[in-house]
Design a protein around this motif. Structure first.
Motif, PDB file in Angstrom:
ATOM      1  N   GLY A 162      62.358 -52.495  -2.218  1.00  0.00           N
ATOM      2  CA  GLY A 162      61.319 -51.761  -2.934  1.00  0.00           C
ATOM      3  C   GLY A 162      60.193 -52.680  -3.375  1.00  0.00           C
ATOM      4  O   GLY A 162      60.441 -53.795  -3.834  1.00  0.00           O
ATOM      5  N   LYS A 190      66.183 -27.661  -9.671  1.00  0.00           N
ATOM      6  CA  LYS A 190      66.268 -28.699 -10.688  1.00  0.00           C
ATOM      7  C   LYS A 190      66.565 -28.179 -12.085  1.00  0.00           C
ATOM      8  O   LYS A 190      67.415 -28.690 -12.787  1.00  0.00           O
ATOM      9  CB  LYS A 190      64.936 -29.456 -10.716  1.00  0.00           C
ATOM     10  CG  LYS A 190      65.025 -30.807 -10.093  1.00  0.00           C
ATOM     11  CD  LYS A 190      63.682 -31.497 -10.148  1.00  0.00           C
ATOM     12  CE  LYS A 190      62.860 -31.175  -8.914  1.00  0.00           C
ATOM     13  NZ  LYS A 190      61.464 -31.574  -8.992  1.00  0.00           N
ATOM     14  N   GLN A 222      64.934 -45.626  -0.633  1.00  0.00           N
ATOM     15  CA  GLN A 222      64.026 -45.377  -1.750  1.00  0.00           C
ATOM     16  C   GLN A 222      64.160 -43.966  -2.323  1.00  0.00           C
ATOM     17  O   GLN A 222      63.824 -43.717  -3.478  1.00  0.00           O
ATOM     18  CB  GLN A 222      62.580 -45.646  -1.327  1.00  0.00           C
ATOM     19  CG  GLN A 222      62.303 -47.108  -1.003  1.00  0.00           C
ATOM     20  CD  GLN A 222      62.495 -48.021  -2.202  1.00  0.00           C
ATOM     21  OE1 GLN A 222      61.949 -47.791  -3.260  1.00  0.00           O
ATOM     22  NE2 GLN A 222      63.293 -49.057  -2.046  1.00  0.00           N
ATOM     23  N   ASN A 223      64.654 -43.013  -1.504  1.00  0.00           N
ATOM     24  CA  ASN A 223      64.918 -41.672  -2.014  1.00  0.00           C
ATOM     25  C   ASN A 223      65.930 -41.674  -3.139  1.00  0.00           C
ATOM     26  O   ASN A 223      65.824 -40.900  -4.093  1.00  0.00           O
ATOM     27  CB  ASN A 223      65.523 -40.809  -0.887  1.00  0.00           C
ATOM     28  CG  ASN A 223      64.497 -39.875  -0.338  1.00  0.00           C
ATOM     29  OD1 ASN A 223      63.504 -39.591  -1.009  1.00  0.00           O
ATOM     30  ND2 ASN A 223      64.723 -39.406   0.869  1.00  0.00           N
ATOM     31  N   LEU A 242      66.332 -43.901  -5.240  1.00  0.00           N
ATOM     32  CA  LEU A 242      65.649 -44.374  -6.439  1.00  0.00           C
ATOM     33  C   LEU A 242      64.907 -43.226  -7.132  1.00  0.00           C
ATOM     34  O   LEU A 242      64.950 -43.075  -8.349  1.00  0.00           O
ATOM     35  CB  LEU A 242      64.665 -45.471  -6.027  1.00  0.00           C
ATOM     36  CG  LEU A 242      64.245 -46.435  -7.099  1.00  0.00           C
ATOM     37  CD1 LEU A 242      65.410 -47.273  -7.552  1.00  0.00           C
ATOM     38  CD2 LEU A 242      63.134 -47.339  -6.571  1.00  0.00           C
ATOM     39  N   ASN A 243      64.262 -42.386  -6.323  1.00  0.00           N
ATOM     40  CA  ASN A 243      63.527 -41.257  -6.895  1.00  0.00           C
ATOM     41  C   ASN A 243      64.474 -40.240  -7.527  1.00  0.00           C
ATOM     42  O   ASN A 243      64.189 -39.699  -8.597  1.00  0.00           O
ATOM     43  CB  ASN A 243      62.674 -40.584  -5.820  1.00  0.00           C
ATOM     44  CG  ASN A 243      61.571 -41.512  -5.344  1.00  0.00           C
ATOM     45  OD1 ASN A 243      61.114 -42.357  -6.104  1.00  0.00           O
ATOM     46  ND2 ASN A 243      61.173 -41.374  -4.091  1.00  0.00           N
ATOM     47  N   GLN A 244      65.603 -39.992  -6.881  1.00  0.00           N
ATOM     48  CA  GLN A 244      66.600 -39.084  -7.461  1.00  0.00           C
ATOM     49  C   GLN A 244      67.070 -39.624  -8.803  1.00  0.00           C
ATOM     50  O   GLN A 244      67.207 -38.882  -9.770  1.00  0.00           O
ATOM     51  CB  GLN A 244      67.833 -39.005  -6.563  1.00  0.00           C
ATOM     52  CG  GLN A 244      67.673 -38.139  -5.357  1.00  0.00           C
ATOM     53  CD  GLN A 244      68.839 -38.381  -4.397  1.00  0.00           C
ATOM     54  OE1 GLN A 244      69.880 -38.902  -4.783  1.00  0.00           O
ATOM     55  NE2 GLN A 244      68.644 -37.995  -3.158  1.00  0.00           N
ATOM     56  N   LYS A 302      65.577 -41.415 -10.873  1.00  0.00           N
ATOM     57  CA  LYS A 302      64.588 -41.261 -11.945  1.00  0.00           C
ATOM     58  C   LYS A 302      64.655 -39.855 -12.524  1.00  0.00           C
ATOM     59  O   LYS A 302      64.533 -39.666 -13.732  1.00  0.00           O
ATOM     60  CB  LYS A 302      63.190 -41.591 -11.421  1.00  0.00           C
ATOM     61  CG  LYS A 302      63.022 -43.104 -11.243  1.00  0.00           C
ATOM     62  CD  LYS A 302      61.678 -43.492 -10.665  1.00  0.00           C
ATOM     63  CE  LYS A 302      61.636 -45.015 -10.477  1.00  0.00           C
ATOM     64  NZ  LYS A 302      60.582 -45.437  -9.545  1.00  0.00           N
ATOM     65  N   LEU A 303      64.863 -38.859 -11.649  1.00  0.00           N
ATOM     66  CA  LEU A 303      64.987 -37.475 -12.111  1.00  0.00           C
ATOM     67  C   LEU A 303      66.211 -37.281 -13.000  1.00  0.00           C
ATOM     68  O   LEU A 303      66.132 -36.672 -14.059  1.00  0.00           O
ATOM     69  CB  LEU A 303      65.130 -36.541 -10.906  1.00  0.00           C
ATOM     70  CG  LEU A 303      63.834 -36.078 -10.270  1.00  0.00           C
ATOM     71  CD1 LEU A 303      64.130 -35.309  -8.990  1.00  0.00           C
ATOM     72  CD2 LEU A 303      63.071 -35.203 -11.257  1.00  0.00           C
ATOM     73  N   GLN A 321      65.981 -38.696 -16.447  1.00  0.00           N
ATOM     74  CA  GLN A 321      65.244 -37.859 -17.394  1.00  0.00           C
ATOM     75  C   GLN A 321      66.140 -36.782 -17.985  1.00  0.00           C
ATOM     76  O   GLN A 321      65.987 -36.390 -19.128  1.00  0.00           O
ATOM     77  CB  GLN A 321      64.089 -37.152 -16.683  1.00  0.00           C
ATOM     78  CG  GLN A 321      62.891 -38.038 -16.439  1.00  0.00           C
ATOM     79  CD  GLN A 321      61.915 -37.387 -15.471  1.00  0.00           C
ATOM     80  OE1 GLN A 321      62.004 -36.184 -15.196  1.00  0.00           O
ATOM     81  NE2 GLN A 321      60.991 -38.157 -14.954  1.00  0.00           N
ATOM     82  N   GLU A 355      64.503 -51.569 -11.367  1.00  0.00           N
ATOM     83  CA  GLU A 355      63.508 -50.560 -11.741  1.00  0.00           C
ATOM     84  C   GLU A 355      64.045 -49.506 -12.699  1.00  0.00           C
ATOM     85  O   GLU A 355      63.282 -48.901 -13.446  1.00  0.00           O
ATOM     86  CB  GLU A 355      62.953 -49.883 -10.489  1.00  0.00           C
ATOM     87  CG  GLU A 355      61.959 -50.783  -9.776  1.00  0.00           C
ATOM     88  CD  GLU A 355      61.328 -50.101  -8.580  1.00  0.00           C
ATOM     89  OE1 GLU A 355      60.876 -48.956  -8.726  1.00  0.00           O
ATOM     90  OE2 GLU A 355      61.326 -50.711  -7.506  1.00  0.00           O
TER      91      GLU A 355
END
Ligand code: GDP
Length: 301
Positions: A46, A197, A232-233, A235-237, A239-240, A243, A270
């Motif tokens: 990343g 979601k 990298q996907n 990583l995005n998951q 982050k969700l 939250q 990250e």
């Protein structure tokens, strides 16, 4: 050894490239660092993490006055290890010493939640703990049966309802069973439909409320299961999910199936959530406590 075998794909691509780089450049210069950046990015570390890593390497090279590339290789190993763990104990599962520990497994469908729940239950049982599984993924077809298969394999009881039933009520029943049996650990599998979601997050909140009410202080762990092959996907998951729930640790699965094991670095750096466990295969024993030094060693040896 497990790390070595499981990481063979990442090792082949990563360490060969680094070794070649070191051979081609005797001296460390800007071009060397640029090529190193490319190698790290190809391994799915990343961009943000790569920049920070290389910055740190340059600093170290400067302070220690290192000019030879093969000497820098030792520093690369050191800096990678530092990036992977912020404290020694962070990979330890937070287990309640005075009673029931509740562990929630969260993550999107296909990440390996059910498999990891089975492997982890088996692992904890082998450590002498009495374990119970809750089949609270009532959404994905086959998830309940799949967890039952793992339960049978490990000799661990599975608390379940029918497909489509309310996951929070499965967890409620499982908590009751765990308490009356004086179990040490209750492991809850959950559903992971990210396409919806709001519902997913509401469902997780409801489950956590039930756990909180029945067992103050629990869940002790919310483990987010991420599929390393999605790079990298993942990583995005993460982050969700971060939250939506207080994720306490990451389980990175399928590291055996990818040359992009560098994602571990991105996840740790990250997200600032410790990587606690890694999946290195489909069998019951293919779950390892994450060990940064063994991981980095596995990359280079
Ligand atoms: P869930 O939907 O999150 O519960 O995912 P599953 O537990 O059903 O796993 C999805 C697929 O990934 C299954 O075929 C598993 O066998 C496989 N899997 C899970 N963990 C690992 C791992 O560490 N390595 C490999 N190679 N496969 C894995």
């Amino acid at each position: 050894e497990k790390f070595r075998d499981g990481l063979s794909k990442t090792r082949q691509s990563f360490s060969e490239k680094v070794n070649n780089l070191v051979k081609r450049y005797r001296k460390v210069d800007e071009d060397f660092f640029e090529e190193l950046e490319d190698i790290l990015i190809e391994s799915d570390v990343g961009v943000t993490t790569v920049m920070d890593l290389v910055e740190k390497l340059k600093d170290e090279a400067r302070t220690r006055n290192i000019k030879d590339s093969d000497k820098l290789k030792d520093v690369i190993v050191e800096v990678l290890s530092d990036f992977l763990t912020k404290s020694k104990d962070e990979t330890k599962l937070n287990l309640n010493p005075d009673g029931l520990t509740v562990i929630l497994m969260v993550g999107v469908n296909g990440a390996g939640k059910t498999t990891t729940a089975g492997k982890l239950a088996n692992r904890l049982r082998n450590e002498g703990k009495s374990v119970l599984l809750a089949a609270a993924d009532t959404f994905r077809a086959g998830a309940i049966d799949q967890l039952q298969v793992w339960g049978d394999r490990a000799g661990i009881d599975v608390i379940k309802h029918q497909e489509g039933s309310d996951p929070a009520s499965v967890v409620f029943d499982a908590l009751k069973a765990a308490k009356s049996r004086h179990a040490d650990v209750l492991l809850c599998d959950t559903a992971g439909r990210l396409q919806n979601k709001v519902n997913l997050m509401k469902e997780l909140e409801k489950i956590k409320r039930v756990i909180n009410r029945e067992c103050p202080g629990a869940p002790q762990e919310v483990l987010l299961v991420l599929d390393a092959t999605t790079g990298q996907n993942a990583l995005n998951q993460a982050k969700l999910f971060r939250q939506a729930s207080d994720v306490t640790g990451i389980v990175l699965t399928k590291l055996d199936g990818t040359a992009k094991g560098g994602i571990v670095l991105a996840v740790r750096h990250e997200l600032d959530i410790p990587v606690k466990l890694v999946g290195l295969g489909e069998k019951i024993n293919d779950l390892q406590v994450f060990d940064a030094d063994a991981f980095v060693y596995g990359l280079f040896s």
